[in-house]
Design a protein around this motif. Sequence first.
Motif, PDB file in Angstrom:
ATOM      1  N   GLN A 123       0.764  -0.938  -0.265  1.00  0.00           N
ATOM      2  CA  GLN A 123       0.009   0.101   0.390  1.00  0.00           C
ATOM      3  C   GLN A 123       0.577   1.373   0.196  1.00  0.00           C
ATOM      4  N   PRO A 124       1.943   1.479  -1.119  1.00  0.00           N
ATOM      5  CA  PRO A 124       2.592   3.121  -1.179  1.00  0.00           C
ATOM      6  C   PRO A 124       1.990   3.985  -0.825  1.00  0.00           C
ATOM      7  N   LYS A 125       2.011   4.899  -0.945  1.00  0.00           N
ATOM      8  CA  LYS A 125       1.938   6.603  -1.663  1.00  0.00           C
ATOM      9  C   LYS A 125       2.258   6.562  -2.936  1.00  0.00           C
ATOM     10  N   LEU A 126       1.657   7.388  -3.498  1.00  0.00           N
ATOM     11  CA  LEU A 126       1.996   6.595  -4.933  1.00  0.00           C
ATOM     12  C   LEU A 126       2.594   8.500  -5.214  1.00  0.00           C
ATOM     13  N   PHE A 127       4.196   8.791  -5.406  1.00  0.00           N
ATOM     14  CA  PHE A 127       4.571   9.958  -6.241  1.00  0.00           C
ATOM     15  C   PHE A 127       5.107   9.223  -7.452  1.00  0.00           C
ATOM     16  N   TYR A 128       3.882  10.680  -7.969  1.00  0.00           N
ATOM     17  CA  TYR A 128       3.716  10.117 -10.171  1.00  0.00           C
ATOM     18  C   TYR A 128       4.396  11.760 -10.432  1.00  0.00           C
ATOM     19  N   ALA A 129       5.511  11.545 -11.140  1.00  0.00           N
ATOM     20  CA  ALA A 129       5.794  12.880 -12.101  1.00  0.00           C
ATOM     21  C   ALA A 129       5.852  13.230 -12.929  1.00  0.00           C
ATOM     22  N   ASP A 130       4.685  13.430 -13.204  1.00  0.00           N
ATOM     23  CA  ASP A 130       4.155  13.633 -15.009  1.00  0.00           C
ATOM     24  C   ASP A 130       3.978  14.969 -14.921  1.00  0.00           C
ATOM     25  N   HIS A 131       4.199  15.658 -13.928  1.00  0.00           N
ATOM     26  CA  HIS A 131       3.866  17.495 -14.469  1.00  0.00           C
ATOM     27  C   HIS A 131       5.476  17.862 -13.719  1.00  0.00           C
ATOM     28  N   PRO A 132       5.534  19.094 -13.341  1.00  0.00           N
ATOM     29  CA  PRO A 132       7.219  19.817 -13.401  1.00  0.00           C
ATOM     30  C   PRO A 132       6.873  20.016 -11.639  1.00  0.00           C
ATOM     31  N   PHE A 133       8.215  19.989 -11.191  1.00  0.00           N
ATOM     32  CA  PHE A 133       8.699  19.403 -10.160  1.00  0.00           C
ATOM     33  C   PHE A 133       9.754  20.305  -9.749  1.00  0.00           C
ATOM     34  N   ILE A 134      10.003  20.515  -8.737  1.00  0.00           N
ATOM     35  CA  ILE A 134      11.512  21.028  -8.645  1.00  0.00           C
ATOM     36  C   ILE A 134      12.253  19.498  -7.855  1.00  0.00           C
ATOM     37  N   ILE A 135      13.694  20.385  -7.939  1.00  0.00           N
ATOM     38  CA  ILE A 135      14.930  19.639  -7.760  1.00  0.00           C
ATOM     39  C   ILE A 135      15.918  20.255  -6.739  1.00  0.00           C
ATOM     40  N   PHE A 136      16.276  19.403  -5.660  1.00  0.00           N
ATOM     41  CA  PHE A 136      17.530  19.629  -4.557  1.00  0.00           C
ATOM     42  C   PHE A 136      17.852  18.990  -4.740  1.00  0.00           C
ATOM     43  N   VAL A 137      19.712  18.862  -4.864  1.00  0.00           N
ATOM     44  CA  VAL A 137      20.752  18.092  -3.918  1.00  0.00           C
ATOM     45  C   VAL A 137      21.233  18.723  -2.782  1.00  0.00           C
TER      46      VAL A 137
ATOM     47  N   MET B 238      19.813  23.568  -7.356  1.00  0.00           N
ATOM     48  CA  MET B 238      18.695  23.647  -7.479  1.00  0.00           C
ATOM     49  C   MET B 238      18.243  23.849  -7.917  1.00  0.00           C
ATOM     50  N   GLY B 239      17.030  23.721  -8.748  1.00  0.00           N
ATOM     51  CA  GLY B 239      16.890  23.329 -10.254  1.00  0.00           C
ATOM     52  C   GLY B 239      15.110  22.827 -10.472  1.00  0.00           C
ATOM     53  N   ALA B 240      14.816  22.901 -11.247  1.00  0.00           N
ATOM     54  CA  ALA B 240      13.253  22.719 -11.867  1.00  0.00           C
ATOM     55  C   ALA B 240      13.400  22.036 -12.785  1.00  0.00           C
ATOM     56  N   LEU B 241      12.359  20.917 -13.092  1.00  0.00           N
ATOM     57  CA  LEU B 241      11.846  20.248 -14.556  1.00  0.00           C
ATOM     58  C   LEU B 241      10.415  20.772 -14.952  1.00  0.00           C
ATOM     59  N   ASP B 242      10.369  21.095 -15.805  1.00  0.00           N
ATOM     60  CA  ASP B 242       9.169  22.256 -16.592  1.00  0.00           C
ATOM     61  C   ASP B 242       8.598  21.299 -17.733  1.00  0.00           C
ATOM     62  N   HIS B 243       9.577  20.631 -18.759  1.00  0.00           N
ATOM     63  CA  HIS B 243      10.041  20.589 -19.892  1.00  0.00           C
ATOM     64  C   HIS B 243      10.519  19.190 -20.364  1.00  0.00           C
ATOM     65  N   ALA B 244      10.128  18.145 -20.558  1.00  0.00           N
ATOM     66  CA  ALA B 244      10.988  16.687 -20.861  1.00  0.00           C
ATOM     67  C   ALA B 244      10.740  16.871 -22.344  1.00  0.00           C
ATOM     68  N   GLU B 245      12.172  16.578 -22.797  1.00  0.00           N
ATOM     69  CA  GLU B 245      12.206  16.901 -24.120  1.00  0.00           C
ATOM     70  C   GLU B 245      11.561  15.062 -24.441  1.00  0.00           C
ATOM     71  N   GLY B 246      10.703  15.389 -26.039  1.00  0.00           N
ATOM     72  CA  GLY B 246      10.224  14.021 -26.380  1.00  0.00           C
ATOM     73  C   GLY B 246       8.911  14.253 -27.271  1.00  0.00           C
TER      74      GLY B 246
END
Length: 220
Positions: A180-194, A205-213
């Motif tokens: 019964q896991p929680k879902l983290f389904y990243a099919d839309h823009p998100f922010i990233i930190f290392v 730090m950055g963000a993905l708001d567009h994925a090439e395809g």
Amino acid sequence: MILANALHFKGLWERKLSEESTDHRTFLGKKYTKVIMMHRAGMYLFHEDVDNMVQILEMPLWGGKASLVLLMPFHVENLPRLDKLLTLELLLKWLESTAVTSVAVSLPKASITSTLSLQKQLSALGLTDAWDQKAADFSGVADKSKGKLHLGGVLHWTSLVLGPKAGKEEADVEEENIEQPKLFYADHPFIIFVRHNSTGALLLMGALDHAEGELLHDEL
């Protein structure tokens, strides 16, 4: 004189995402595209801020020295709302609220790049004479016979790769025990930190708001 700096980050997962655990899905960014989506279930630090409608996921990188922190809105939207909401204090509060949770993670395979001119930011910090052809003094590092130097630009290029990179083989056993896991389904823009784990420093730090395809076209 132009100063250029490049940072390319390609970390290794602590719990690997295998090449076999991928398929083609839709990424709902600035443009809708078909991308390779990577999947893995595991035990991760996770929190849901219901009031602000944000999911927080922390995924460890190999060696335990750093982690990838992802912030994603509950629903499909661009990032201005989250950008406006985000502060260092709120990020720390979110990270402190995370708990080890069963999570099914889906991430797009993507390469995130950015090129920035830092003249405005460096000038705001007090670096002003270096840009002035008359006031600049680089005599300590420059050959005077080649003329007087001044800064014409400072450029910073950064790249981060999200891919099914190698990780610990034994961690795959964990995936069999997820219920019964929680879902983290990243099919839309998100922010990233290392994040550097021992100090808490944000290394990138950055963000993905567009994925090439392949672009999706309206069939109506």
